[in-house]
Scaffold this active site. Sequence first.
Site, PDB file in Angstrom:
ATOM      1  CE  LYS A   1     111.352  74.411  83.162  1.00 33.68           C
ATOM      2  NZ  LYS A   1     110.119  74.003  82.426  1.00 33.68           N
TER       3      LYS A   1
ATOM      4  CE1 TYR B   1     107.288  76.593  86.762  1.00 40.16           C
ATOM      5  CE2 TYR B   1     108.199  74.869  88.154  1.00 40.16           C
ATOM      6  CZ  TYR B   1     108.232  75.610  86.987  1.00 40.16           C
ATOM      7  OH  TYR B   1     109.208  75.365  86.038  1.00 40.16           O
TER       8      TYR B   1
ATOM      9  CG  PHE C   1     100.669  70.883  83.841  1.00 37.24           C
ATOM     10  CD1 PHE C   1     101.702  71.638  84.368  1.00 37.24           C
ATOM     11  CD2 PHE C   1      99.668  71.541  83.127  1.00 37.24           C
ATOM     12  CE1 PHE C   1     101.762  73.009  84.201  1.00 37.24           C
ATOM     13  CE2 PHE C   1      99.724  72.925  82.952  1.00 37.24           C
ATOM     14  CZ  PHE C   1     100.767  73.658  83.492  1.00 37.24           C
TER      15      PHE C   1
ATOM     16  NE  ARG D   1     108.206  83.165  78.055  1.00 40.99           N
ATOM     17  CZ  ARG D   1     107.541  82.241  78.751  1.00 40.99           C
ATOM     18  NH1 ARG D   1     107.934  81.919  79.986  1.00 40.99           N
ATOM     19  NH2 ARG D   1     106.510  81.618  78.250  1.00 40.99           N
TER      20      ARG D   1
ATOM     21  CB  THR E   1     105.201  76.086  76.828  1.00 39.53           C
ATOM     22  OG1 THR E   1     105.063  77.440  77.246  1.00 39.53           O
ATOM     23  CG2 THR E   1     105.201  75.171  78.033  1.00 39.53           C
TER      24      THR E   1
ATOM     25  NE  ARG F   1     110.930  76.216  77.208  1.00 41.41           N
ATOM     26  CZ  ARG F   1     110.018  76.959  77.825  1.00 41.41           C
ATOM     27  NH1 ARG F   1     109.116  77.632  77.131  1.00 41.41           N
ATOM     28  NH2 ARG F   1     110.005  77.033  79.135  1.00 41.41           N
TER      29      ARG F   1
ATOM     30  CG  ASN G   1     109.902  73.335  78.820  1.00 38.49           C
ATOM     31  OD1 ASN G   1     110.536  73.274  79.882  1.00 38.49           O
ATOM     32  ND2 ASN G   1     108.732  73.932  78.724  1.00 38.49           N
TER      33      ASN G   1
ATOM     34  CG  HIS H   1     111.231  79.232  84.766  1.00 36.55           C
ATOM     35  ND1 HIS H   1     109.858  79.260  84.692  1.00 36.55           N
ATOM     36  CD2 HIS H   1     111.610  80.403  85.356  1.00 36.55           C
ATOM     37  CE1 HIS H   1     109.416  80.389  85.232  1.00 36.55           C
ATOM     38  NE2 HIS H   1     110.456  81.109  85.637  1.00 36.55           N
TER      39      HIS H   1
ATOM     40  CD  GLU I   1     109.454  83.509  87.796  1.00 36.27           C
ATOM     41  OE1 GLU I   1     108.395  82.902  87.572  1.00 36.27           O
ATOM     42  OE2 GLU I   1     110.344  83.642  86.927  1.00 36.27           O
TER      43      GLU I   1
HETATM   44  P1  IDP Z   1     106.529  78.353  80.411  1.00 35.94           P
HETATM   45  O1  IDP Z   1     107.613  77.553  81.113  1.00 35.94           O
HETATM   46  O2  IDP Z   1     106.728  78.371  78.924  1.00 35.94           O
HETATM   47  O3  IDP Z   1     106.350  79.740  80.994  1.00 35.94           O
HETATM   48  P2  IDP Z   1     104.127  77.554  81.891  1.00 35.94           P
HETATM   49  O4  IDP Z   1     102.744  77.552  81.338  1.00 35.94           O
HETATM   50  O5  IDP Z   1     104.505  78.636  82.856  1.00 35.94           O
HETATM   51  O6  IDP Z   1     105.140  77.566  80.627  1.00 35.94           O
HETATM   52  O7  IDP Z   1     104.362  76.118  82.565  1.00 35.94           O
HETATM   53  C1  IDP Z   1     105.471  75.845  83.370  1.00 35.94           C
HETATM   54  C2  IDP Z   1     106.073  74.518  82.962  1.00 35.94           C
HETATM   55  O8  IDP Z   1     105.114  73.474  83.210  1.00 35.94           O
HETATM   56  C3  IDP Z   1     106.398  74.363  81.480  1.00 35.94           C
HETATM   57  O9  IDP Z   1     107.653  74.926  81.121  1.00 35.94           O
HETATM   58  C4  IDP Z   1     106.383  72.868  81.313  1.00 35.94           C
HETATM   59  O10 IDP Z   1     107.579  72.267  81.805  1.00 35.94           O
HETATM   60  C5  IDP Z   1     105.233  72.460  82.227  1.00 35.94           C
HETATM   61  N1  IDP Z   1     103.926  72.362  81.504  1.00 35.94           N
HETATM   62  C6  IDP Z   1     103.174  73.413  81.081  1.00 35.94           C
HETATM   63  N2  IDP Z   1     102.026  72.980  80.508  1.00 35.94           N
HETATM   64  C7  IDP Z   1     102.044  71.634  80.599  1.00 35.94           C
HETATM   65  C8  IDP Z   1     101.110  70.595  80.189  1.00 35.94           C
HETATM   66  O11 IDP Z   1     100.023  70.843  79.645  1.00 35.94           O
HETATM   67  N3  IDP Z   1     101.493  69.300  80.431  1.00 35.94           N
HETATM   68  C9  IDP Z   1     102.678  68.988  81.038  1.00 35.94           C
HETATM   69  N4  IDP Z   1     103.551  69.934  81.447  1.00 35.94           N
HETATM   70  C10 IDP Z   1     103.260  71.226  81.226  1.00 35.94           C
HETATM   71 MG    MG Z   2     105.673  80.320  82.896  1.00 37.62          MG
END
Ligand code: IDP
Ligand code: MG
Length: 175
Positions: A26, A66, A74, A102, A108, A119, A139, A142, A153
Site C-alpha cells: 500500500k 474493496y 472506515f 496471510r 489487520t 505488519r 498496515n 493487502h 482480485e
Molecule cells: P485485511 O486487510 O487484514 O484483510 P480488512 O478487514 O479486509 O482487513 O480491511 C481492509 C483494510 O481496511 C485494512 O487492511 C485496514 O487498512 C483498513 N481497516 C480495517 N478495519 C479498520 C478499522 O476498523 N478502522 C480503520 N481502518 C480499518
Molecule cells: Mg481483507
Amino acid sequence: MLLKQLKATEVKEETKMMEQTLVLIKPDGVQRGLVGRILGRFEDVGLKIKGVKMVWVTPEFSKKHYKELLKKHFYPWLEEMITEGPVVAIVLEGLHAIELVRKLVGATEPRTALPGTIRGDFAHHSYEFTDAKQRSIKNLVHASGNAKEAKEEVKLWFTDKELHAYKTVHEKHVF
Ligand code: IDP
Ligand code: MG
C-alpha cells in the site's frame, strides 16, 4: 506403469494445492521504502512472483477492490489512504499461497500483529488511535483473504498477459 500412474495422480493433487493470491504494498509501504524488504519476505519462503506492477488506484477502482467494505464506517478513510500514492501490486503463486501469505502478513491491526509478521515487524498503528483520528489503519500490505477473494482480485488487477510462466529453483524442491 503403476509408478507412472501414481506420479500423474500426485501431480494432480499438487496442482490443486497450488494457489495464486493478490498482494498490494500500500502507499505507506511504498513511501516508507519497504517494497524490497516486503517482497523479500515472500521470496524467502519460495513463493513465485507471477506478476508485479506499480499502480495509482483511483476512487472508482478502490470501490471495486474493496466492494465488501463499502458500508463499513472506515471505508471513506480507507479510500483516502489507498489512493494517496501508488501501490505495488503482486500476484504470488505457491502451495496454499492464500493462507501462507496471510500468515506472513499478520493481523489487520499492527498493534496486535505478532512479531515476525510484516505488519507486526514494520508498523504499530491501533484501532483506538485510527478511530479517534478518523483514519484508516496503515498496515503496509493487502493480501487476499480467501480463495474467492483471491480469484476475483487476481482477475481485477492483472490480465492473463501480465502473469508470467517460468520456473523458479524452488519448484525443483517442491515437486
Ligand atoms: P485485511 O486487510 O487484514 O484483510 P480488512 O478487514 O479486509 O482487513 O480491511 C481492509 C483494510 O481496511 C485494512 O487492511 C485496514 O487498512 C483498513 N481497516 C480495517 N478495519 C479498520 C478499522 O476498523 N478502522 C480503520 N481502518 C480499518
Ligand atoms: Mg481483507
